[in-house]
Design a protein around this motif. Structure first.
Motif, short mmCIF file in Angstrom:
data_model
loop_
_atom_site.label_atom_id
_atom_site.label_comp_id
_atom_site.label_asym_id
_atom_site.label_seq_id
_atom_site.Cartn_x
_atom_site.Cartn_y
_atom_site.Cartn_z
N VAL A 24 0.85 -1.19 0.00
CA VAL A 24 0.00 0.00 0.00
C VAL A 24 0.88 1.24 0.00
CG1 VAL A 24 -1.81 1.26 1.24
CG2 VAL A 24 -1.80 -1.25 1.26
N CYS A 25 0.64 2.14 -0.93
CA CYS A 25 1.38 3.40 -1.01
C CYS A 25 1.06 4.25 0.22
CB CYS A 25 1.01 4.15 -2.29
SG CYS A 25 1.84 5.75 -2.46
N THR A 26 2.08 4.77 0.88
CA THR A 26 1.85 5.61 2.06
C THR A 26 1.40 7.01 1.67
OG1 THR A 26 4.18 6.23 2.13
CG2 THR A 26 3.50 4.38 3.53
N LYS A 27 1.56 7.38 0.41
CA LYS A 27 1.15 8.72 -0.05
C LYS A 27 -0.31 8.77 -0.46
CE LYS A 27 5.29 10.46 0.28
NZ LYS A 27 5.67 11.22 1.44
N CYS A 28 -0.72 7.84 -1.35
CA CYS A 28 -2.08 7.91 -1.89
C CYS A 28 -2.99 6.76 -1.44
CB CYS A 28 -2.04 7.98 -3.41
SG CYS A 28 -1.53 6.45 -4.24
N GLY A 29 -2.42 5.71 -0.83
CA GLY A 29 -3.24 4.62 -0.31
C GLY A 29 -3.60 3.54 -1.31
N VAL A 30 -3.09 3.63 -2.54
CA VAL A 30 -3.39 2.62 -3.56
C VAL A 30 -2.59 1.36 -3.29
CG1 VAL A 30 -3.02 2.09 -6.02
CG2 VAL A 30 -4.15 4.19 -5.35
N VAL A 31 -3.21 0.20 -3.54
CA VAL A 31 -2.54 -1.09 -3.37
C VAL A 31 -1.79 -1.42 -4.66
CG1 VAL A 31 -2.86 -3.54 -2.90
CG2 VAL A 31 -4.35 -1.86 -1.79
N ASN A 32 -0.50 -1.69 -4.52
CA ASN A 32 0.37 -2.02 -5.66
C ASN A 32 0.80 -3.48 -5.55
OD1 ASN A 32 1.35 0.76 -7.03
ND2 ASN A 32 0.99 1.07 -4.84
N ARG A 33 0.92 -4.14 -6.69
CA ARG A 33 1.41 -5.51 -6.73
C ARG A 33 2.91 -5.48 -7.01
NH1 ARG A 33 -2.90 -8.87 -6.91
NH2 ARG A 33 -4.86 -7.95 -7.54
N LEU A 34 3.66 -6.18 -6.16
CA LEU A 34 5.11 -6.21 -6.29
C LEU A 34 5.55 -7.67 -6.33
CD1 LEU A 34 7.63 -4.35 -6.31
CD2 LEU A 34 7.73 -4.66 -3.84
N PRO A 35 6.08 -8.14 -7.48
CA PRO A 35 6.52 -9.54 -7.57
C PRO A 35 7.56 -9.84 -6.50
CG PRO A 35 6.49 -8.53 -9.75
CD PRO A 35 6.25 -7.43 -8.75
N LEU A 36 7.50 -11.05 -5.92
CA LEU A 36 8.39 -11.42 -4.83
C LEU A 36 9.87 -11.33 -5.20
CD1 LEU A 36 6.67 -14.45 -3.05
CD2 LEU A 36 6.88 -12.09 -2.27
#
Length: 149
Positions: free
Chosen positions: A8-20
């Motif tokens: 979760v972005c601490t600036k805008c709150g959007v959930v981002n997918r990050l490959p392991l």
């Protein structure tokens, strides 16, 4: 199916997918472009707190503090240094208990600074009182489930 973390972005709150397998240190938010891990714990509001805990898949360490608190100010540089050591495997954020009184009450904060470690929506550890960098890092690593840090 690719294994991934939800960050979760601490600036805008959007959930981002990050490959392991991806190094998260240079990852940016898909919406606002902010770095997902800046090496500095970000102050968050109530809505972002709920998103960090409820939507992200990384363990989240929350430092509950207040601007008037001497021990909180004394611990701030150590908490920042801990962020550099623990990110991008652990999300470190700060919650101002004066600004976010409802969240502080919900968390049953009795004294500050208090650090609370969450994983998969659950509180897994809590400690009150100022700590040094190595103490914070050791405490977190001692409580995070194996394979997540």
């Amino acid at each position: 199916m690719t294994q991934e973390n939800l960050v979760v972005c601490t600036k805008c709150g959007v959930v981002n997918r990050l490959p392991l397998g991806r190094n998260g240190t240079d990852a940016k938010c898909g919406k606002c472009g902010a770095l997902l891990f800046s090496g500095l714990p970000q102050d968050i509001d109530a809505a972002n707190f709920d998103r960090q805990i409820g939507r992200g898949s990384l363990p989240v360490l929350v430092d509950v503090w207040a601007p008037w608190c001497g021990p909180c100010k004394a611990m701030a540089p150590a908490y920042e240094a801990a962020a550099k050591a623990l990110e991008p495997h652990i999300r470190l954020v700060k919650l101002n208990s004066d600004k976010e009184q409802a969240i502080a009450a919900r968390l049953d904060i009795r004294g500050i600074p208090t650090m609370i470690l969450f994983h998969r929506r659950l509180e897994i550890a809590r400690i009150s009182g100022a700590m040094g960098t190595s103490q914070i890092v050791s405490w977190v690593r001692g409580h995070v489930p194996t394979g997540t840090s």
